[in-house]
Design an enzyme around this catalytic site. Structure first.
Site, PDB file in Angstrom:
ATOM      1  N   HIS A  31     -32.244 -11.378  -4.465  1.00 53.44           N
ATOM      2  CA  HIS A  31     -32.856 -10.888  -2.819  1.00 53.44           C
ATOM      3  C   HIS A  31     -32.166  -9.036  -3.509  1.00 53.44           C
ATOM      4  O   HIS A  31     -31.919  -8.345  -2.213  1.00 53.44           O
ATOM      5  CB  HIS A  31     -31.721 -10.575  -1.990  1.00 53.44           C
ATOM      6  CG  HIS A  31     -32.238 -12.488  -1.526  1.00 53.44           C
ATOM      7  ND1 HIS A  31     -32.267 -13.632  -1.778  1.00 53.44           N
ATOM      8  CD2 HIS A  31     -33.506 -12.433   0.026  1.00 53.44           C
ATOM      9  CE1 HIS A  31     -32.825 -14.034  -1.331  1.00 53.44           C
ATOM     10  NE2 HIS A  31     -33.273 -13.688   0.071  1.00 53.44           N
ATOM     11  N   HIS A  89     -38.256 -12.789  -2.420  1.00 52.18           N
ATOM     12  CA  HIS A  89     -38.852 -12.373  -0.411  1.00 52.18           C
ATOM     13  C   HIS A  89     -38.779 -10.517  -0.594  1.00 52.18           C
ATOM     14  O   HIS A  89     -38.126  -9.686  -0.956  1.00 52.18           O
ATOM     15  CB  HIS A  89     -37.839 -12.026   0.002  1.00 52.18           C
ATOM     16  CG  HIS A  89     -36.826 -12.670   1.495  1.00 52.18           C
ATOM     17  ND1 HIS A  89     -38.421 -11.586   2.127  1.00 52.18           N
ATOM     18  CD2 HIS A  89     -36.888 -13.407   2.158  1.00 52.18           C
ATOM     19  CE1 HIS A  89     -37.773 -12.378   3.564  1.00 52.18           C
ATOM     20  NE2 HIS A  89     -37.355 -12.786   3.854  1.00 52.18           N
ATOM     21  N   HIS A 126     -43.648 -19.916   3.129  1.00 53.70           N
ATOM     22  CA  HIS A 126     -42.102 -18.569   4.770  1.00 53.70           C
ATOM     23  C   HIS A 126     -42.621 -18.007   5.149  1.00 53.70           C
ATOM     24  O   HIS A 126     -44.012 -16.600   4.674  1.00 53.70           O
ATOM     25  CB  HIS A 126     -41.437 -18.106   3.066  1.00 53.70           C
ATOM     26  CG  HIS A 126     -40.322 -17.867   3.899  1.00 53.70           C
ATOM     27  ND1 HIS A 126     -40.449 -16.545   4.185  1.00 53.70           N
ATOM     28  CD2 HIS A 126     -38.745 -18.822   4.336  1.00 53.70           C
ATOM     29  CE1 HIS A 126     -38.732 -16.206   5.163  1.00 53.70           C
ATOM     30  NE2 HIS A 126     -37.781 -17.773   5.112  1.00 53.70           N
ATOM     31  N   GLU A 178     -39.508 -22.435   6.593  1.00 49.72           N
ATOM     32  CA  GLU A 178     -40.375 -21.862   7.665  1.00 49.72           C
ATOM     33  C   GLU A 178     -41.492 -21.243   7.708  1.00 49.72           C
ATOM     34  O   GLU A 178     -41.584 -19.888   7.645  1.00 49.72           O
ATOM     35  CB  GLU A 178     -38.946 -20.625   7.183  1.00 49.72           C
ATOM     36  CG  GLU A 178     -37.620 -21.622   7.135  1.00 49.72           C
ATOM     37  CD  GLU A 178     -36.533 -20.471   7.389  1.00 49.72           C
ATOM     38  OE1 GLU A 178     -36.611 -19.488   6.434  1.00 49.72           O
ATOM     39  OE2 GLU A 178     -35.632 -20.508   7.879  1.00 49.72           O
ATOM     40  N   GLU A 238     -40.049 -18.584  13.731  1.00 52.89           N
ATOM     41  CA  GLU A 238     -38.888 -18.341  13.839  1.00 52.89           C
ATOM     42  C   GLU A 238     -39.168 -16.280  14.692  1.00 52.89           C
ATOM     43  O   GLU A 238     -40.337 -15.193  14.133  1.00 52.89           O
ATOM     44  CB  GLU A 238     -38.855 -17.153  12.413  1.00 52.89           C
ATOM     45  CG  GLU A 238     -37.662 -16.609  11.817  1.00 52.89           C
ATOM     46  CD  GLU A 238     -37.321 -16.368  10.475  1.00 52.89           C
ATOM     47  OE1 GLU A 238     -37.647 -17.366   9.482  1.00 52.89           O
ATOM     48  OE2 GLU A 238     -36.394 -15.564   9.886  1.00 52.89           O
ATOM     49  N   CYS A 252     -38.252 -13.362  13.587  1.00 55.01           N
ATOM     50  CA  CYS A 252     -38.778 -11.616  12.305  1.00 55.01           C
ATOM     51  C   CYS A 252     -40.147 -12.222  12.117  1.00 55.01           C
ATOM     52  O   CYS A 252     -40.558 -11.479  11.309  1.00 55.01           O
ATOM     53  CB  CYS A 252     -37.273 -12.862  10.847  1.00 55.01           C
ATOM     54  SG  CYS A 252     -36.147 -12.517  11.324  1.00 55.01           S
ATOM     55  N   CYS A 286     -31.194 -13.062   9.939  1.00 55.36           N
ATOM     56  CA  CYS A 286     -32.082 -12.089   9.538  1.00 55.36           C
ATOM     57  C   CYS A 286     -32.374 -11.598  11.173  1.00 55.36           C
ATOM     58  O   CYS A 286     -32.611 -11.004  11.135  1.00 55.36           O
ATOM     59  CB  CYS A 286     -32.686 -12.957   8.919  1.00 55.36           C
ATOM     60  SG  CYS A 286     -33.193 -14.733   9.117  1.00 55.36           S
ATOM     61  N   CYS A 287     -32.083 -12.699  11.971  1.00 57.15           N
ATOM     62  CA  CYS A 287     -33.376 -12.331  13.167  1.00 57.15           C
ATOM     63  C   CYS A 287     -32.923 -11.294  14.331  1.00 57.15           C
ATOM     64  O   CYS A 287     -32.981  -9.995  14.703  1.00 57.15           O
ATOM     65  CB  CYS A 287     -33.791 -13.711  14.521  1.00 57.15           C
ATOM     66  SG  CYS A 287     -34.414 -14.779  13.133  1.00 57.15           S
TER      67      CYS A 287
HETATM   68 ZN   LIG Z   1     -35.397 -13.913  10.781  1.00 53.97          ZN
END
Ligand SMILES: [Zn+2]
Length: 804
Positions: free
Chosen positions: A168, A220, A275, A327, A343, A345, A411-412
């Site tokens: 990442h 990502h 994803h 996901e 999700e 995000c 993350c969210c």
């Molecule tokens: Zn998220």
């Protein structure tokens, strides 16, 4: 020779470009930035912005402190200046730095509308710590810098080498750039932007196709769209080139994997897979490259992928990503409701994609998808108060879902932090002498149109009112301006720009437009009603949309929605939730063939309109006969669900008998109190009377525990005689971490309170995908216990445990 002349010149140009205003241009249509739009505080979005400002962002900053996010930067700085290894243990996720960036980004948007010296000073103090953690060549990744000899286990032994898998490093760059540009736009200060530019320059130097460069892609995605943004901010094309390199290189590095959309080169992709957040961020980056370069290959590819999403993979709530398995996007038309991942995000990513598609093509249909996502599957991810979050946003619940205060993988919430305050930036856009009005909310906007300042005010009670008043407050424009008002798809008869969902109630809502009280007509072009004239101060446009409840059906291929309808009004999707419908199960309703609706305003839940209708419920009585009851069914906006505790909720409601789920009579198991060796909220799954075969049946598992023995108990309401028990095991092999267990057994509580194995068991079968039943000598008891031996290298779980 030329180098010596060239470099100072570039520096000079960059300095000239970098004023506090973003460089305009690049896209075929220009954004009107958040800095130009002030949303009225006392409004639907005003309330959301207030919750963001007063609750979500302070909460996120406090989490950055309490969860050691700042500490990571401090440790990196200390290690950098230490001659010896300080031995810091690198914990958490390798992308934890981004929580800090995302929160600063959100706070920056807020600062624009609500100047706050204290907040600005606080951010500056955080940026001092961030800057201190930056290595001399610009590299900024605390998960390595704080202990280069033993970096984070996901980081790889050298820079970049593990980015395609887990490090990442480039993901961190992406969020840093997004945040830094917002901070610079809002404050005019360069302290964050300069940090981001140094890291971006480090990446441009070290990652690429050139000799000595690391030829890797972001595992990502997000750096793609972030670098496109940095290009727009600085005018430096090298950032756009790097973004395009990341995209062009995808599918060619040997790490070919659908999970992160590197299965084939991006220009050959035509289906949304893998994803969903990574996918949406990548598609946004592709749309950026398509729009900023005009590259035909990119335009065609992103058009195909968008078409696939809106016609086969989009929830009615605007959510994307059907399955928690990776996901990820599901197959075409695979849109289960209770197990919908959606999700938060990914919903944000879906807004990014459709916004850029609009900037590329100028068609209102992209805003139809954006608005649907915004009012439903995106804001459902944060509570109205701003402090309760959903990671997945399912369309049906039996009570297993609960808003959380925060998540280990944050993350969210941190994405919500940065997204909600950016909403004012999505209301308008400009192109030459045209001003697009894309979203409806009360606000005042000042923006240059054809080089001249125009100020206008929008007044409306949207989304609960279909009347919008736009007043020209000031204009320095002497020539004509084309005011382009978006006529939403829901007014034009299109639920979405595809055949995935359709209105089936035969209604034909209309709209009217007046200028200074005089009706005007215009043929719609790309979904816009265009009024071209020389505007003067005080000119008033009034737009009216007929706003009434509508009945929607899904495409017949969407199995999960067969025989069901959904109700919406304007851009808002409705659901039935338990608190408004006492006395019956909302999952057992049967809707009328031609439902009639009444709309009632309620002050509950920060003010909203509820919809009421007559319906029936089906249930099996004690004698096994089907009973039908007339009920008054009340629906609320989907975004407002799960604010009053956990319980039943459904968006898609049965209208065909085949789709109904009559409630079942209570059983010994369903009325028992559950005990467990490992308690969890999902434990209600084991006695919810939903077994595999029921659509998206909930389950309970012991992951990540492996080996060892776990147990569940049922305490009966009153002593009962039992002689058999069935278990439906959860097994997600070969991809997941659970399989059928090594062994299991049933015991009962004897008179002195000891657990005693049942006598003469017929055997304890271990089958995947079927009921595993044991019969035993009848025993009268107050409680039974299920013991499960987990496999040595795997975990186990179950959908249901029944006892009779
Ligand atoms: Zn998220």
């Amino acid at each position: 020779m030329t180098g010596k002349l060239f470099f100072p010149l570039v520096g000079l140009l960059a300095a000239a470009t970098l004023s506090a205003q973003p460089a305009s241009g690049g896209y075929p249509i220009d954004p009107v930035p958040f800095t130009s739009v002030k949303v009225a505080p006392d409004s639907f979005w005003g309330q959301r912005l207030k919750a963001s400002r007063e609750v979500t962002i302070p909460l996120a900053f406090s989490k950055c402190e309490s969860e050691g996010r700042y500490e990571n930067f401090v440790k990196a700085a200390k290690q950098m200046h230490s001659p010896v290894n300080l031995g810091y243990e690198v914990k958490g996720f390798s992308f934890d730095d981004t929580d800090v960036y995302k929160t600063i980004e959100g706070a920056s948007y807020v600062l624009q509308t609500y100047p706050d010296k204290k907040l600005e000073a606080y951010i500056d103090s955080v940026l001092v710590i961030v800057a201190a953690a930056q290595e001399p060549d610009g590299y900024l990744y605390t998960a390595r810098t704080m202990n280069p000899e033993h970096p984070h286990e996901w980081a790889g032994d050298k820079r970049w080498v593990n980015d395609e898998e887990l490090s990442h490093e480039l993901y961190n760059l992406g969020h840093m750039v997004e945040a830094a540009v917002a901070h610079w736009q809002a404050t005019g200060k360069r302290n964050f932007l300069d940090i981001a530019i140094r890291y971006a320059d480090c990446v441009v130097r070290e990652v690429g196709a050139g000799p000595g460069q690391a030829r890797v892609i972001p595992g990502h995605q997000i750096a793609e769209m972030a670098l496109a943004k940095l290009y727009l901010a600085t005018g430096e094309k090298k950032y756009l080139d790097e973004a395009k390199f990341f995209l062009d290189e995808r599918g060619k590095t040997g790490h070919n994997d659908e999970y992160n959309q590197s299965h084939v080169p991006v220009l050959e992709q035509d289906e949304a897979v893998g994803h969903a957040v990574r996918a949406a961020y990548m598609y946004a980056g592709m749309a950026d490259v398509a729009a900023l370069t005009g590259d035909r290959g990119y335009i065609d590819a992103i058009d195909r992928i968008w078409e696939n999403i809106v016609s086969k993979k989009l929830y009615i709530t605007g959510g994307i990503g059907a399955t928690n398995n990776g996901e990820a996007f599901g197959e075409n038309y695979q849109l289960p409701n209770m197990s919908a991942y959606c999700e938060t995000c990914a919903a944000i990513g879906n807004v990014y994609v459709n916004y850029r598609m609009f900037l590329l093509h100028g068609d209102a249909k992209y805003y139809d998808v954006l608005e649907r996502t915004l009012y439903n599957g995106l804001i459902s991810g944060v509570s109205l108060e701003g402090d309760g979050f959903f990671y997945p946003n399912p369309l049906e619940s039996i009570g297993q879902h609960q808003r959380q205060a925060w998540f280990g993988c944050a993350c969210c919430p941190s994405n919500i932090c940065r997204f909600i305050p950016s909403v004012p930036g999505y209301v308008y856009a400009v192109k030459d002498n045209a001003l697009y009005v894309n979203l409806f909310m009360p606000n005042t906007m000042t923006q240059k149109v054809a080089g001249k300042d125009v100020t206008l005010t929008q007044k409306t009670g949207y989304p609960y009112d279909g009347d919008i008043e736009i007043t020209i407050d000031k204009t320095a424009l002497k020539k004509e301006m084309a005011l382009k008002v978006r006529i939403p798809g829901w007014v034009r008869g299109d639920v979405v720009p595809s055949d995935l969902y359709s209105y089936v109630d035969g209604k034909h809502p209309g709209y009217t437009v007046t200028v200074n009280g005089v009706p005007v007509e215009s043929a719609l072009g790309q979904g816009y009603f265009t009024i071209t004239r020389k505007w003067k101060k005080g000119d008033k446009v009034v737009v009216h949309f007929d706003l009434e409840p509508r009945v929607v059906k899904a495409h017949v291929e969407v199995n999960a929605d067969v025989g069901r309808i959904a109700i919406e009004r304007g851009p808002v999707v409705y659901c039935a939730e338990w608190p408004d419908n006492p006395g019956f199960s909302v999952r057992s309703v049967l809707m009328n063939q031609e439902p009639q609706f009444t709309v009632k305003h309620s002050d509950e839940l920060f003010g909203l309109d509820k919809i009421a209708t007559k319906a029936q419920t089906l249930s099996f009585g004690k004698d096994g006969r089907l009973e039908v009851k007339d009920v008054d069914l009340t629906l609320i906006p989907y975004y407002a669900w799960c604010h009053r505790g956990s319980g039943e909720m459904a968006v898609w409601l049965p209208q065909d008998l085949r789709a109904t789920k009559p409630s079942k009579p209570a059983t010994l198991a369903s009325t028992s109190k559950i005990g467990a060796s490992t308690p969890a909220r999902s434990i209600s799954a084991v006695n919810d009377q939903l077994v595999p075969g029921d659509e998206s049946s909930p389950y309970y598992h012991w992951w990540p525990k492996q080996g060892g023995t776990e147990w569940l108990t049922y305490d009966f309401a009153a002593p009962a005689t039992v002689s058999r028990s069935s278990v439906w095991w959860f097994d997600d092999q070969p991809w997941g971490g659970c399989s059928v267990p090594k062994a299991w057994r049933i015991s009962y509580k004897d008179a002195s309170g000891n657990w005693v194995p049942v006598e003469d068991p017929s055997g304890y079968p271990l089958r995947k995908g079927a009921a595993c039943e044991v019969r035993f000598k009848p025993v009268t008891t107050s409680a039974v216990r299920l013991e499960v031996d987990l496999p040595a290298e795997l975990s186990a779980g179950l959908y249901e445990w029944d006892v009779k």
